[in-house]
Scaffold this motif. Structure first.
Motif, short mmCIF file in Angstrom:
data_model
loop_
_atom_site.label_atom_id
_atom_site.label_comp_id
_atom_site.label_asym_id
_atom_site.label_seq_id
_atom_site.Cartn_x
_atom_site.Cartn_y
_atom_site.Cartn_z
N PHE A 159 6.95 -3.50 -11.17
CA PHE A 159 8.19 -3.39 -11.82
C PHE A 159 8.14 -3.50 -13.33
CE2 PHE A 159 8.36 -4.77 -7.36
CZ PHE A 159 9.23 -3.54 -6.83
N ASN A 160 7.91 -2.69 -13.96
CA ASN A 160 7.68 -2.75 -15.44
C ASN A 160 8.77 -3.48 -16.23
OD1 ASN A 160 5.71 -2.07 -17.31
ND2 ASN A 160 7.07 -1.18 -18.57
N GLU A 161 10.22 -3.47 -16.08
CA GLU A 161 11.23 -4.05 -16.59
C GLU A 161 11.21 -5.50 -16.37
OE1 GLU A 161 16.28 -3.81 -17.11
OE2 GLU A 161 14.95 -2.21 -16.23
N ASP A 162 10.98 -5.66 -15.23
CA ASP A 162 10.88 -7.21 -14.88
C ASP A 162 9.53 -8.09 -15.08
OD1 ASP A 162 13.49 -7.40 -13.72
OD2 ASP A 162 12.72 -6.02 -12.54
N ARG A 163 8.42 -7.08 -15.25
CA ARG A 163 7.10 -7.53 -15.52
C ARG A 163 6.56 -8.30 -14.14
NH1 ARG A 163 5.26 -9.78 -21.44
NH2 ARG A 163 5.90 -7.84 -22.48
N ILE A 164 6.87 -7.88 -13.03
CA ILE A 164 6.36 -8.53 -11.76
C ILE A 164 5.80 -7.46 -10.99
CG2 ILE A 164 7.40 -9.12 -9.48
CD1 ILE A 164 9.60 -10.26 -10.87
N GLY A 165 4.42 -7.63 -10.42
CA GLY A 165 3.58 -6.80 -9.67
C GLY A 165 3.78 -7.52 -8.22
N VAL A 166 3.23 -6.64 -7.35
CA VAL A 166 3.10 -6.84 -5.99
C VAL A 166 2.00 -6.31 -5.43
CG1 VAL A 166 4.09 -6.97 -3.61
CG2 VAL A 166 5.56 -7.42 -5.53
N ILE A 167 0.98 -6.95 -4.86
CA ILE A 167 -0.24 -6.25 -4.24
C ILE A 167 -0.63 -6.93 -3.08
CG2 ILE A 167 -1.21 -5.55 -6.38
CD1 ILE A 167 -2.77 -7.92 -6.66
N GLY A 168 -1.46 -6.50 -2.07
CA GLY A 168 -2.22 -7.11 -0.82
C GLY A 168 -2.61 -5.82 -0.11
N ASP A 169 -3.50 -6.28 0.97
CA ASP A 169 -4.16 -5.49 1.61
C ASP A 169 -2.97 -4.66 2.50
OD1 ASP A 169 -3.12 -7.28 3.57
OD2 ASP A 169 -5.13 -7.87 4.25
N TRP A 170 -2.02 -5.03 2.69
CA TRP A 170 -0.96 -4.40 3.38
C TRP A 170 -0.33 -3.12 2.60
CZ3 TRP A 170 3.67 -4.34 1.02
CH2 TRP A 170 4.11 -5.41 0.14
N VAL A 171 -0.71 -3.19 1.26
CA VAL A 171 -0.07 -2.11 0.34
C VAL A 171 -1.29 -1.09 0.19
CG1 VAL A 171 0.96 -1.76 -1.77
CG2 VAL A 171 0.94 -4.00 -0.98
N LYS A 172 -2.45 -1.29 0.77
CA LYS A 172 -3.64 -0.35 0.51
C LYS A 172 -4.38 -0.12 1.88
CE LYS A 172 -6.34 1.96 -2.16
NZ LYS A 172 -5.90 3.23 -2.83
N GLY A 173 -3.60 -0.10 3.27
CA GLY A 173 -4.23 0.28 4.25
C GLY A 173 -4.91 -0.76 5.00
N GLY A 174 -4.85 -2.30 4.73
CA GLY A 174 -5.49 -3.24 5.34
C GLY A 174 -7.03 -3.35 4.85
N ARG A 175 -7.68 -4.11 5.56
CA ARG A 175 -9.07 -4.50 5.47
C ARG A 175 -9.30 -5.38 4.14
NH1 ARG A 175 -12.27 -0.67 3.58
NH2 ARG A 175 -10.62 0.67 2.84
N VAL A 176 -10.33 -5.92 4.20
CA VAL A 176 -10.76 -6.92 3.19
C VAL A 176 -11.25 -6.23 1.82
CG1 VAL A 176 -12.51 -8.41 2.17
CG2 VAL A 176 -11.69 -8.71 4.75
N GLU A 177 -11.44 -4.89 1.99
CA GLU A 177 -11.84 -4.01 0.70
C GLU A 177 -10.55 -3.64 0.29
OE1 GLU A 177 -15.23 -0.98 -0.46
OE2 GLU A 177 -14.96 -1.48 1.73
N GLY A 178 -9.58 -3.44 1.25
CA GLY A 178 -8.27 -2.86 0.80
C GLY A 178 -7.73 -3.94 -0.18
N ALA A 179 -7.86 -5.25 0.22
CA ALA A 179 -7.20 -6.24 -0.79
C ALA A 179 -8.01 -6.00 -2.18
CB ALA A 179 -7.45 -7.48 -0.20
N TYR A 180 -8.99 -5.91 -2.41
CA TYR A 180 -9.66 -5.70 -3.62
C TYR A 180 -9.05 -4.42 -4.53
CZ TYR A 180 -12.59 -3.89 -7.45
OH TYR A 180 -13.09 -3.58 -8.28
N GLU A 181 -8.94 -3.40 -3.57
CA GLU A 181 -8.46 -2.12 -4.02
C GLU A 181 -7.20 -2.12 -4.51
OE1 GLU A 181 -11.68 1.15 -1.96
OE2 GLU A 181 -9.53 0.55 -0.81
N SER A 182 -6.31 -2.86 -3.89
CA SER A 182 -4.99 -2.90 -4.31
C SER A 182 -4.96 -3.72 -5.72
CB SER A 182 -4.03 -3.72 -3.18
OG SER A 182 -2.62 -4.03 -3.75
N ALA A 183 -5.71 -4.80 -5.77
CA ALA A 183 -5.81 -5.38 -7.01
C ALA A 183 -6.23 -4.50 -8.24
CB ALA A 183 -6.71 -6.71 -7.02
N GLU A 184 -7.43 -3.93 -7.79
CA GLU A 184 -7.74 -2.86 -8.71
C GLU A 184 -6.98 -1.68 -9.12
OE1 GLU A 184 -12.20 -0.29 -8.89
OE2 GLU A 184 -10.33 0.39 -7.20
#
Length: 358
Positions: A309-334
């Protein structure tokens, strides 16, 4: 739209709420762009689903992985991050024989693949990744407050001021993220997660110690049981030196949802009986431990990768945003880090993990 580029904004000091694999990955990637990062963790230390429980010395000691059982490495950036910050002493391959049960009841072995685990427990990875990071442990953030300097001030559940930041990234499950946003007067942002909240499912986990080796010719399995989703011989993983044979049992998500408020005793008995039915083992464990994951995984197999959310400068990430898995957690951050670079909020970064992820 939360991902549309707007005017460039410099982010110099950023707060991350949560220090699981997603939060740790984001912190390390952001540090490579010269951003000062502070993480806030509600538990005693980092890890999230890379979680393990230490076992009683009177039962042979050691530990058991109660969250993610293993992970894969397909993303080059993820491999580079692990190699640089964790190193080969903190994780290795798990040459396990894993099988699954077909709808017809027949057992088949999973395809051969490189599966990795932390050594001597899954938390070894998160501990290694966190060594260079500023983590405030046992701090539960309750709300964000705008300041006159176009920053966010963070307040914890004990009404303690935790400082001001140019931007905030949240890594909690959608329900917990939504709660913080609503408490911060950001109900409109919280609406972005209304469809994600019911997609999250619970998972009951039971650790069971058998005093003698069970003699099974496999180290893990996924049955067609209505109760048991997964079982793994934790003692077969590298570096696990506790006495006896420790098994980790995961309940099916739908079953765990229906029994969220069940007693530990009833849950344990149900999963042990299901394990016995699948394996033919009639021996009873001499020690058990139950743990409930309220938000274990999402039913969604795909996601946007991140929210920003650019106007608010707030981001949300997590494995649940990228299909699950440990690697998905990294990929969401990436995914979020790349987006922040693309809209001019961050420097391009010259670290090895940044180059490898391109």
């Amino acid at each position: 739209m939360f991902n549309e580029p707007q005017a460039p904004q410099d982010i110099r000091h950023l707060a991350i709420i949560g220090s699981g694999m997603c939060g740790l990955s984001a912190a390390l990637l952001l540090k490579s762009s010269g951003v000062k990062v502070t993480l806030f963790e509600k538990s005693r230390g980092p890890g999230g689903r890379l979680s393990a429980k230490r076992l009683p010395e009177e039962r042979g000691g050691g530990s058991a992985d109660i969250g993610a059982q293993y992970f894969t490495i397909r993303n080059l950036g993820f491999r580079a991050l692990l190699e640089q910050y964790a190193g080969p002493t903190h994780y290795t391959t798990w040459p396990a024989r894993l099988r699954y049960q077909t709808d017809s009841g027949k057992w088949e072995f999973f395809n051969a693949a490189e599966r990795y685990v932390g050594v001597p427990r899954m938390t070894a990875i998160s501990r290694a990744l966190s060594r260079t990071l500023d983590i405030k442990a046992q701090v539960r953030i309750e709300k964000l407050e705008r300041t006159g300097q176009d920053q966010w001030r963070l307040w914890d559940t004990e009404s303690k001021d935790r400082g001001c930041f140019d931007a905030v990234i949240m890594t909690a499950p959608p329900a917990q993220t939504s709660t913080i946003l609503i408490a911060s007067g950001l109900a409109q942002l919280a609406q972005s997660f209304e469809t994600h909240i019911p997609q999250m499912q619970a998972c009951w986990t039971v650790v069971a110690r058998f005093p003698n080796t069970l003699g099974l010719d496999y180290e893990g399995f996924q049955p067609t049981s209505e109760i048991l989703q997964w079982a793994a011989n934790n003692s077969s993983k590298p570096g696990r030196d506790g006495e006896g044979e420790w098994w980790v049992l995961h309940g099916r998500p739908d079953w765990s949802d229906r029994h969220q408020d069940g007693s530990s005793e009833d849950i344990t008995e149900a999963l042990i009986m299901a394990f016995s039915e699948c394996t033919g083992i009639i021996e009873r464990p001499d020690y058990t431990l139950a743990h409930r994951w309220l938000y274990a995984k999402s039913t969604a197999t795909h996601g946007p990768g991140h929210f920003w959310f650019n106007e608010d400068r707030i981001g949300v990430i997590g494995d649940w945003v990228k299909g699950g898995r440990v690697e998905g957690a990294y990929e969401s951050a990436e995914s979020l880090t790349k987006h922040l670079r693309s809209v001019g909020c961050l420097d391009a970064g010259t670290s090895e993990e940044s180059k490898a992820s391109e």
